[in-house]
Write an enzyme that holds these catalytic residues in place. Sequence first.
Site, PDB file in Angstrom:
ATOM      1  N   SER A 136      -4.089   2.895  -8.411  1.00  0.00           N
ATOM      2  CA  SER A 136      -4.821   4.152  -8.442  1.00  0.00           C
ATOM      3  C   SER A 136      -5.650   4.153  -9.720  1.00  0.00           C
ATOM      4  O   SER A 136      -5.289   3.455 -10.685  1.00  0.00           O
ATOM      5  CB  SER A 136      -3.833   5.327  -8.481  1.00  0.00           C
ATOM      6  OG  SER A 136      -4.483   6.529  -8.828  1.00  0.00           O
ATOM      7  N   TYR A 162       3.607  10.089 -11.899  1.00  0.00           N
ATOM      8  CA  TYR A 162       2.959   9.229 -10.904  1.00  0.00           C
ATOM      9  C   TYR A 162       2.057   8.212 -11.607  1.00  0.00           C
ATOM     10  O   TYR A 162       2.077   7.019 -11.277  1.00  0.00           O
ATOM     11  CB  TYR A 162       2.159  10.082  -9.913  1.00  0.00           C
ATOM     12  CG  TYR A 162       1.248   9.299  -9.019  1.00  0.00           C
ATOM     13  CD1 TYR A 162       1.749   8.620  -7.914  1.00  0.00           C
ATOM     14  CD2 TYR A 162      -0.118   9.230  -9.258  1.00  0.00           C
ATOM     15  CE1 TYR A 162       0.919   7.884  -7.079  1.00  0.00           C
ATOM     16  CE2 TYR A 162      -0.960   8.509  -8.432  1.00  0.00           C
ATOM     17  CZ  TYR A 162      -0.444   7.832  -7.346  1.00  0.00           C
ATOM     18  OH  TYR A 162      -1.280   7.112  -6.524  1.00  0.00           O
ATOM     19  N   ASN A 167       0.803  -1.218   0.000  1.00  0.00           N
ATOM     20  CA  ASN A 167       0.000   0.000   0.000  1.00  0.00           C
ATOM     21  C   ASN A 167       0.838   1.271   0.000  1.00  0.00           C
ATOM     22  O   ASN A 167       0.328   2.338   0.261  1.00  0.00           O
ATOM     23  CB  ASN A 167      -0.948  -0.006   1.210  1.00  0.00           C
ATOM     24  CG  ASN A 167      -1.940   1.118   1.157  1.00  0.00           C
ATOM     25  OD1 ASN A 167      -2.376   1.526   0.087  1.00  0.00           O
ATOM     26  ND2 ASN A 167      -2.292   1.655   2.302  1.00  0.00           N
ATOM     27  N   THR A 221      -7.176  11.061   2.717  1.00  0.00           N
ATOM     28  CA  THR A 221      -5.934  10.710   3.418  1.00  0.00           C
ATOM     29  C   THR A 221      -5.028  11.940   3.377  1.00  0.00           C
ATOM     30  O   THR A 221      -5.387  12.981   2.832  1.00  0.00           O
ATOM     31  CB  THR A 221      -5.197   9.538   2.740  1.00  0.00           C
ATOM     32  OG1 THR A 221      -4.761   9.958   1.445  1.00  0.00           O
ATOM     33  CG2 THR A 221      -6.070   8.302   2.638  1.00  0.00           C
ATOM     34  N   VAL A 248      -9.236   9.423  -2.073  1.00  0.00           N
ATOM     35  CA  VAL A 248      -9.514   8.912  -0.737  1.00  0.00           C
ATOM     36  C   VAL A 248      -9.087   9.990   0.260  1.00  0.00           C
ATOM     37  O   VAL A 248      -8.030  10.601   0.108  1.00  0.00           O
ATOM     38  CB  VAL A 248      -8.730   7.610  -0.458  1.00  0.00           C
ATOM     39  CG1 VAL A 248      -9.060   7.061   0.925  1.00  0.00           C
ATOM     40  CG2 VAL A 248      -8.999   6.563  -1.532  1.00  0.00           C
ATOM     41  N   LYS A 292       1.952   4.003 -11.604  1.00  0.00           N
ATOM     42  CA  LYS A 292       0.775   3.205 -11.268  1.00  0.00           C
ATOM     43  C   LYS A 292       0.347   2.317 -12.441  1.00  0.00           C
ATOM     44  O   LYS A 292      -0.198   1.231 -12.223  1.00  0.00           O
ATOM     45  CB  LYS A 292      -0.362   4.098 -10.772  1.00  0.00           C
ATOM     46  CG  LYS A 292      -0.054   4.742  -9.421  1.00  0.00           C
ATOM     47  CD  LYS A 292       0.286   3.677  -8.370  1.00  0.00           C
ATOM     48  CE  LYS A 292       0.522   4.248  -6.996  1.00  0.00           C
ATOM     49  NZ  LYS A 292       0.674   3.192  -5.980  1.00  0.00           N
TER      50      LYS A 292
END
Length: 177
Positions: free
Chosen positions: A68, A83, A18, A120, A118, A87
């Site tokens: 993602s 990024y 994760n 976070t 999400v 992914k």
Amino acid sequence: MFATIKAQHKGVDVCINNAGLSLHDSLLSGTTRGWRNMLDVNVLALSICTREAYQGGHSGHPFFSFCSVLGHLVGPVNDVHFYAATKFAVTALTEGLRQELREAKSHIRATSISPGVVDTEFGYRMYSDDPSKAEALYSRHKNLSGLDVAQAVLYVLGAPPHVQIGEILLRPVEQQL
């Protein structure tokens, strides 16, 4: 770490990869250092943990790779193009893992879970130099919670042993991409 797990617990029951890191380094102005950092965390660390968990006596329960939605599409935000590439690699690695586990007749399953936004600290870390960008990201709609993502993991764990759930893509209902 994996030697200790093997000694104390006889191996890994469930491996959940994760870790994820995004720096707002575009393709035209990003830094090599930033790109290497993202590759190390998002791709290489996931691969190392997967290998070590398997070789350390993985007991047959699933491997989870957190991806993602950006591992399936390239959005119009320059800050996350590199990024997204990392992914996309996670998506390919998880499918490759599934195939290798099948060929080994291990009956171990591999699942990629690809959440959208999400709630976070992820965006705040990415935009640590400009928290207003993170606020804008999180204020567009009702986001997923950590519990929403955990329920996806529980769904996969609850599947019968002969059922392979290769990919779960989940995102807020109002999320555009």
